[in-house]
Scaffold this motif. Structure first.
Motif, PDB file in Angstrom:
ATOM      1  N   ASP A 389       0.816  -1.207   0.000  1.00  0.00           N
ATOM      2  CA  ASP A 389       0.000   0.000   0.000  1.00  0.00           C
ATOM      3  C   ASP A 389       0.859   1.270   0.000  1.00  0.00           C
ATOM      4  O   ASP A 389       0.380   2.343  -0.311  1.00  0.00           O
ATOM      5  CB  ASP A 389      -0.904  -0.009   1.236  1.00  0.00           C
ATOM      6  N   ARG A 390       2.113   1.119   0.370  1.00  0.00           N
ATOM      7  CA  ARG A 390       2.999   2.288   0.399  1.00  0.00           C
ATOM      8  C   ARG A 390       3.818   2.417  -0.879  1.00  0.00           C
ATOM      9  O   ARG A 390       4.675   3.276  -0.984  1.00  0.00           O
ATOM     10  CB  ARG A 390       3.937   2.200   1.607  1.00  0.00           C
ATOM     11  N   VAL A 391       3.572   1.523  -1.813  1.00  0.00           N
ATOM     12  CA  VAL A 391       4.279   1.607  -3.089  1.00  0.00           C
ATOM     13  C   VAL A 391       3.415   2.367  -4.079  1.00  0.00           C
ATOM     14  O   VAL A 391       2.234   2.084  -4.217  1.00  0.00           O
ATOM     15  CB  VAL A 391       4.606   0.189  -3.614  1.00  0.00           C
ATOM     16  N   ASP A 392       4.001   3.371  -4.721  1.00  0.00           N
ATOM     17  CA  ASP A 392       3.218   4.229  -5.613  1.00  0.00           C
ATOM     18  C   ASP A 392       3.123   3.674  -7.029  1.00  0.00           C
ATOM     19  O   ASP A 392       2.126   3.847  -7.704  1.00  0.00           O
ATOM     20  CB  ASP A 392       3.864   5.621  -5.710  1.00  0.00           C
ATOM     21  N   LEU A 393       4.194   3.042  -7.478  1.00  0.00           N
ATOM     22  CA  LEU A 393       4.243   2.618  -8.873  1.00  0.00           C
ATOM     23  C   LEU A 393       4.512   1.117  -8.964  1.00  0.00           C
ATOM     24  O   LEU A 393       5.465   0.627  -8.357  1.00  0.00           O
ATOM     25  CB  LEU A 393       5.377   3.348  -9.601  1.00  0.00           C
ATOM     26  N   PHE A 394       3.669   0.439  -9.694  1.00  0.00           N
ATOM     27  CA  PHE A 394       3.905  -0.975  -9.968  1.00  0.00           C
ATOM     28  C   PHE A 394       4.138  -1.094 -11.461  1.00  0.00           C
ATOM     29  O   PHE A 394       3.396  -0.524 -12.250  1.00  0.00           O
ATOM     30  CB  PHE A 394       2.683  -1.809  -9.601  1.00  0.00           C
ATOM     31  N   VAL A 395       5.143  -1.855 -11.826  1.00  0.00           N
ATOM     32  CA  VAL A 395       5.341  -2.007 -13.252  1.00  0.00           C
ATOM     33  C   VAL A 395       5.673  -3.457 -13.580  1.00  0.00           C
ATOM     34  O   VAL A 395       6.409  -4.124 -12.851  1.00  0.00           O
ATOM     35  CB  VAL A 395       6.402  -1.014 -13.783  1.00  0.00           C
ATOM     36  N   ILE A 486      -3.228  10.232  -7.126  1.00  0.00           N
ATOM     37  CA  ILE A 486      -3.202  11.672  -7.404  1.00  0.00           C
ATOM     38  C   ILE A 486      -1.769  12.178  -7.354  1.00  0.00           C
ATOM     39  O   ILE A 486      -1.348  12.990  -8.174  1.00  0.00           O
ATOM     40  CB  ILE A 486      -4.079  12.433  -6.396  1.00  0.00           C
ATOM     41  N   LYS A 487      -0.992  11.684  -6.373  1.00  0.00           N
ATOM     42  CA  LYS A 487       0.397  12.145  -6.261  1.00  0.00           C
ATOM     43  C   LYS A 487       1.186  11.768  -7.502  1.00  0.00           C
ATOM     44  O   LYS A 487       1.967  12.573  -8.014  1.00  0.00           O
ATOM     45  CB  LYS A 487       1.054  11.516  -5.024  1.00  0.00           C
ATOM     46  N   VAL A 488       1.000  10.536  -7.973  1.00  0.00           N
ATOM     47  CA  VAL A 488       1.719  10.103  -9.175  1.00  0.00           C
ATOM     48  C   VAL A 488       1.287  10.959 -10.368  1.00  0.00           C
ATOM     49  O   VAL A 488       2.118  11.389 -11.168  1.00  0.00           O
ATOM     50  CB  VAL A 488       1.480   8.603  -9.450  1.00  0.00           C
ATOM     51  N   SER A 489      -0.025  11.251 -10.459  1.00  0.00           N
ATOM     52  CA  SER A 489      -0.499  12.095 -11.564  1.00  0.00           C
ATOM     53  C   SER A 489       0.135  13.470 -11.491  1.00  0.00           C
ATOM     54  O   SER A 489       0.460  14.070 -12.513  1.00  0.00           O
ATOM     55  CB  SER A 489      -2.012  12.274 -11.513  1.00  0.00           C
ATOM     56  N   ARG A 490       0.303  13.966 -10.272  1.00  0.00           N
ATOM     57  CA  ARG A 490       0.942  15.279 -10.091  1.00  0.00           C
ATOM     58  C   ARG A 490       2.361  15.243 -10.698  1.00  0.00           C
ATOM     59  O   ARG A 490       2.762  16.163 -11.400  1.00  0.00           O
ATOM     60  CB  ARG A 490       0.974  15.605  -8.592  1.00  0.00           C
ATOM     61  N   THR A 491       3.095  14.171 -10.399  1.00  0.00           N
ATOM     62  CA  THR A 491       4.455  14.066 -10.925  1.00  0.00           C
ATOM     63  C   THR A 491       4.448  13.967 -12.447  1.00  0.00           C
ATOM     64  O   THR A 491       5.273  14.591 -13.113  1.00  0.00           O
ATOM     65  CB  THR A 491       5.158  12.835 -10.327  1.00  0.00           C
ATOM     66  N   LEU A 510      -2.744   5.592 -13.909  1.00  0.00           N
ATOM     67  CA  LEU A 510      -3.490   4.349 -13.688  1.00  0.00           C
ATOM     68  C   LEU A 510      -2.747   3.132 -14.230  1.00  0.00           C
ATOM     69  O   LEU A 510      -2.995   2.007 -13.811  1.00  0.00           O
ATOM     70  CB  LEU A 510      -4.852   4.435 -14.374  1.00  0.00           C
ATOM     71  N   GLN A 511      -1.846   3.347 -15.166  1.00  0.00           N
ATOM     72  CA  GLN A 511      -1.062   2.246 -15.702  1.00  0.00           C
ATOM     73  C   GLN A 511      -0.182   1.609 -14.636  1.00  0.00           C
ATOM     74  O   GLN A 511       0.204   0.462 -14.757  1.00  0.00           O
ATOM     75  CB  GLN A 511      -0.156   2.753 -16.838  1.00  0.00           C
ATOM     76  N   TYR A 512       0.128   2.390 -13.614  1.00  0.00           N
ATOM     77  CA  TYR A 512       1.073   1.881 -12.611  1.00  0.00           C
ATOM     78  C   TYR A 512       0.361   1.486 -11.327  1.00  0.00           C
ATOM     79  O   TYR A 512       0.916   1.563 -10.251  1.00  0.00           O
ATOM     80  CB  TYR A 512       2.163   2.926 -12.349  1.00  0.00           C
ATOM     81  N   LYS A 513      -0.897   1.086 -11.457  1.00  0.00           N
ATOM     82  CA  LYS A 513      -1.645   0.693 -10.251  1.00  0.00           C
ATOM     83  C   LYS A 513      -1.177  -0.668  -9.765  1.00  0.00           C
ATOM     84  O   LYS A 513      -0.479  -1.397 -10.480  1.00  0.00           O
ATOM     85  CB  LYS A 513      -3.131   0.680 -10.556  1.00  0.00           C
ATOM     86  N   GLN A 514      -1.618  -0.992  -8.561  1.00  0.00           N
ATOM     87  CA  GLN A 514      -1.163  -2.223  -7.910  1.00  0.00           C
ATOM     88  C   GLN A 514      -1.522  -3.455  -8.731  1.00  0.00           C
ATOM     89  O   GLN A 514      -2.665  -3.600  -9.156  1.00  0.00           O
ATOM     90  CB  GLN A 514      -1.809  -2.284  -6.529  1.00  0.00           C
TER      91      GLN A 514
ATOM     92  N   LEU B 255      -4.566   3.535 -23.110  1.00  0.00           N
ATOM     93  CA  LEU B 255      -4.963   2.191 -22.690  1.00  0.00           C
ATOM     94  C   LEU B 255      -5.816   2.252 -21.423  1.00  0.00           C
ATOM     95  O   LEU B 255      -6.804   1.550 -21.299  1.00  0.00           O
ATOM     96  CB  LEU B 255      -3.725   1.318 -22.466  1.00  0.00           C
ATOM     97  N   SER B 256      -5.415   3.118 -20.483  1.00  0.00           N
ATOM     98  CA  SER B 256      -6.187   3.234 -19.237  1.00  0.00           C
ATOM     99  C   SER B 256      -7.613   3.651 -19.538  1.00  0.00           C
ATOM    100  O   SER B 256      -8.565   3.142 -18.950  1.00  0.00           O
ATOM    101  CB  SER B 256      -5.552   4.262 -18.306  1.00  0.00           C
ATOM    102  N   ILE B 257      -7.759   4.619 -20.442  1.00  0.00           N
ATOM    103  CA  ILE B 257      -9.093   5.115 -20.768  1.00  0.00           C
ATOM    104  C   ILE B 257      -9.921   4.020 -21.428  1.00  0.00           C
ATOM    105  O   ILE B 257     -11.081   3.798 -21.067  1.00  0.00           O
ATOM    106  CB  ILE B 257      -8.991   6.343 -21.703  1.00  0.00           C
TER     107      ILE B 257
END
Lengths: 516, 277
Positions: A389-395, A486-491, A510-514, B255-257
């Motif tokens: 839950d503390r990880v912002d980016l999953f790839v 939101i924080k990731v989007s800000r970056t 959203l691409q980098y969600k869990q 892709l997300s959209i």
């Protein structure tokens, strides 16, 4: 005669004054006693001081010598009291007179002696400099020449580099001049950080590279997930090459920690490159978090303002990974031992690499996974929800088929190089610096924002908000992952120099969600 | 008085966009408004009404419903009464939609505090404030009369929360007379403020609103290059970026959209067309 020489003791990153009191009695059986909760290293100073004085062609008085390290109830450690003790013996035995106007209360002596009378590199010199700066105006510190550059960055303190004990004596007698060390030139752009790989050397994995850039720009924790041999380790080894250089204030923060740990190389003034720590998974809890009877900083603190890379994260002891929770949340780590408790800063970016299963080939297009369902389930539980839950980016670092690579990826020149990526990162960091310049709390990156900061600095457009709600509905976000997104989007918006967070930034985040 | 001047709607009976009001057995004699007159605002209108005593549940329902309505291009009409009505106006304005507030008192009456702020926001966001009176005080009989205008303006009515004798039930009745679709949001049977809405559903007078149709994103055309490629084979984001020779950041966003609009699905990092079978 009794002589008092000021010195300090470092407890974590805090310094407290210590008086080294030396008495050379005219009566009594000859001997050398040290009192004042001295550790073994301090006790042994007796032999070093005695031999060093003799080898410097000076006289060691055959009388009763008592050294007290005050305050008496504070444990003292390290060999840094050698120099004040030796000087105290020389002064108290009357061999050396201080020149007129020499203010002993404004001078600090600190350093380890070698048997031949020369001074050895000593840790914590920067802290001594900072303490002297706070303590008195125009104070002078006498420190080993090799470690002296550390302290030279502190403004308003005269740093006298000492090579040998006899040099110090000559200086004090006025027979020889020693030039105070000048502050090194402040360079805004430090030298290029060397990385093992350049991003351009890595074929494919564009999305993972993009995630690396986002992580470096916003200080976001990143988790890379994929079978062995897909380039997870290579990617993370390329990360130092795109990290932005430390600012002066950041460098000072990092150098303090390295000074205490004694990890500065001889002659080094400031840590110039952002820390990148990659401990092996066999590391102990004390090594990771920090510890010891006089607690030293662990890997989490050594990675402060930099990157802590955990390769094969599930192979680390589970309790060890869980212990990262507090520093990940608060940016500090508190170590409590019998002797007292110490706080070290530990605001790091976590980059972790994980295989999908114990054998590593789950979901591999060509190789078969040999793990049982139970094994896989057990493997996954090694990383708990609170950590994820503390990880912002999953790839997802998936397998790249070699034939596809050679045809479609083109030559390395067409790929993003580390140099270009670094430029993007630096620009994004500057935007963030401006954004948080009015905050009272020190915030360097978007990832350090608290929820209240997110509300203040991350205005969403109505369309972006709709997208977020839709995503929250579809992917069952927790409150934390909502803010994380939101924080990731800000970056991402900062990387494209956009004042507003647009739906497209949100969609990319959203691409980098869990994914686990 | 809001610092925006009010105006009379001259000969409203002749305006095409207001012809729905003529269906009323007792249409208003005059109409006054504040804001910028915009014909389009009346075209797709939904009334969101409910109790003055809004519960947390009601608030959450509104936060869920309104963005969906806005995404569908609807205008939200309500009665500018505190509780559900005002919250509906507020959420609508904050989500970037347009809203019509029909006052239960004369348009000349002074507003204060939160009411004034909200009215200003409605007007700033391109909405309208309407009333059939000029200086009438708000009293017992004016509010039910106002409700008939709300009912006539819209094509559908959604009752969010209503107690047994709620004014919003009057709106629902008026709308039923005008043959409009009436929705009621079901609530807990233990809640007083849901008794009215639950009765509407139980009595077959309203359809049950379950909020299933979530916010819709505009669907991408089938000619979208991404969809065309994915139609042939399932690929990862990296592979798509390489094929289209575009940066992966933009591809990822698209892709997300597509994922959210339900046109594609993702499995193990690869993207598939949603209705491939």
């Amino acid at each position: 005669m009794l002589i008092k020489i000021p010195s300090i003791a470092n407890i974590g990153l805090e310094s407290v004054p210590v008086d080294v009191e030396v008495d050379v009695a005219s009566l009594g059986f000859p001997g050398f006693t040290i009192v004042g909760l001295a550790s073994k290293a301090v006790e042994e100073a007796r032999e070093r001081v005695k031999t060093a004085i003799v080898n410097s062609k000076l006289d060691f008085p055959p009388r009763k010598i008592t050294v007290n390290l005050a305050p008496a109830d504070l444990p003292k450690d390290g060999a840094a009291y050698d120099l004040p003790m030796a000087l105290g013996v020389l002064l108290a035995s009357g061999q050396l007179q201080l020149p007129k106007g020499f203010d002993l209360t404004k001078s600090f002596f600190y350093g380890e002696l070698s048997l031949d009378g020369s001074l050895r590199p000593t840790k914590g010199i920067l802290l001594l400099g900072l303490f002297a700066q706070k303590c008195a105006v125009n104070s002078t510190i006498f420190v080993p020449q090799i470690s002296a550059p550390e302290a030279s960055v502190v403004a308003g303190v005269k740093v006298i580099p000492i090579e040998t004990l006899s040099r110090l004596v000559e200086y004090l007698l006025g027979q020889r001049q020693i030039e105070p060390l000048k502050a090194p030139l402040r360079r805004e752009s430090f030298e290029e950080q060397v990385a093992e790989f350049d991003l351009a050397e890595i074929a494919g994995q564009e999305q993972a590279k993009r995630a690396l850039i986002i992580a470096a720009a916003g200080g976001h924790n990143l988790l890379m997930w994929g079978p062995p041999g897909t380039g997870k380790t290579m990617l993370s080894r390329a990360l130092p090459g795109i990290l932005p250089p430390l600012s002066y204030n950041e460098a000072l923060e990092v150098t303090r920690i390295y000074s205490v740990a004694g990890l500065l190389s001889p002659g080094q003034a400031l840590v110039s490159s952002r820390p990148f720590r990659a401990p092996h998974h066999g590391i102990s809890a004390a090594g990771m978090i920090g510890g010891g009877s006089n607690p030293l900083p662990g890997e989490v603190s050594l990675a402060h303002l930099g990157v802590l890379f955990l390769d094969e994260m599930p192979e680390f002891q589970r309790s060890l990974i869980e212990s990262l929770r507090q520093p990940m949340e608060d940016g500090v780590v508190e170590i409590v031992r019998v002797a007292g408790h110490v706080k070290y800063p530990a605001s790091f970016t976590l980059v972790a690499a994980i295989n999908p299963c114990p054998c590593g080939y789950l979901g591999h297009p060509k190789r078969e996974c040999k793990c049982s369902d139970r094994q896989i389930a057990k493997y996954r539980t090694r990383i708990s929800g609170p950590i994820l839950d503390r990880v912002d980016l999953f790839v997802n670092v998936s397998v790249v088929e070699t034939e596809k690579l050679s045809i479609t990826t083109g030559s390395p020149e067409q790929r993003t190089s580390s140099k270009d990526a670094k430029k993007q990162v630096i620009n994004a960091r500057q935007v963030q610096k401006r954004r948080f310049s009015k905050e009272r709390r020190v915030i360097y990156t978007n990832s350090q924002m608290r929820n209240s900061d997110v509300k203040k600095y991350c205005q969403l457009t109505p369309e972006g908000e709709n997208l977020l709600k839709l995503a929250a509905d579809r992917f069952d976000f927790s409150a934390r992952s909502y803010f994380r997104l939101i924080k990731v989007s800000r970056t991402i918006a900062d990387l494209s120099a956009s004042e507003q967070i647009l739906p497209v930034h949100m969609a990319e985040a959203l691409q980098y969600k869990q994914i686990i | 008085m809001i610092d925006v001047d009010y105006q009379k709607v001259e000969d409203w009976q002749k305006l095409k966009e207001l012809k729905n009001l003529l269906d009323l057995s007792n249409p208003p004699k005059k109409l006054y408004f504040q804001g910028i007159w915009n014909k389009g605002i009346f075209a797709n209108c939904v009334a969101v009404v409910g109790s003055r005593k809004m519960t947390d549940y009601g608030a959450r329902v509104i936060e869920k419903i309104i963005p969906q309505l806005i995404a569908q291009g609807q205008t939200v009409a309500s009665g500018f009464m505190y509780g559900v009505d005002q919250y509906a106006h507020r959420v609508c304005v904050e989500s970037g939609g347009k809203t019509i507030a029909v006052l239960g008192w004369g348009i000349k009456q002074k507003l204060a505090g939160e009411d004034l702020k909200l009215a200003k926001k409605i007007i700033e966001s391109g909405g309208l404030v309407l009333s059939e009176w000029e200086d009438q005080q708000g009293t017992l009989w004016t509010f039910p009369l106002r409700n008939r205008i709300v009912a006539a303006l819209c094509q559908e009515v959604i009752v969010v929360e209503a107690a047994e004798n709620s004014g919003s039930l009057i709106t629902a009745r008026a709308a039923a007379k005008l043959k409009k679709t009436i929705w009621a949001v079901p609530g807990p049977i233990t809640s007083k403020t849901s008794r009215g809405t639950n009765r509407l559903i139980a009595g077959g007078k309203a359809k049950m609103w379950l909020g299933e149709n979530s916010i819709q994103l505009p669907l991408a055309q089938n000619s979208d290059p991404l969809l065309q490629i994915l139609d042939a084979e399932a690929l990862t984001a990296d592979e798509l970026a390489r094929k289209l020779k575009l940066p992966v950041s933009g591809i990822g966003a698209e892709l997300s959209i597509l994922l959210l609009s339900g046109q594609i699905i993702e499995k193990g990092g690869k993207y598939y067309i949603a209705d491939a079978n």
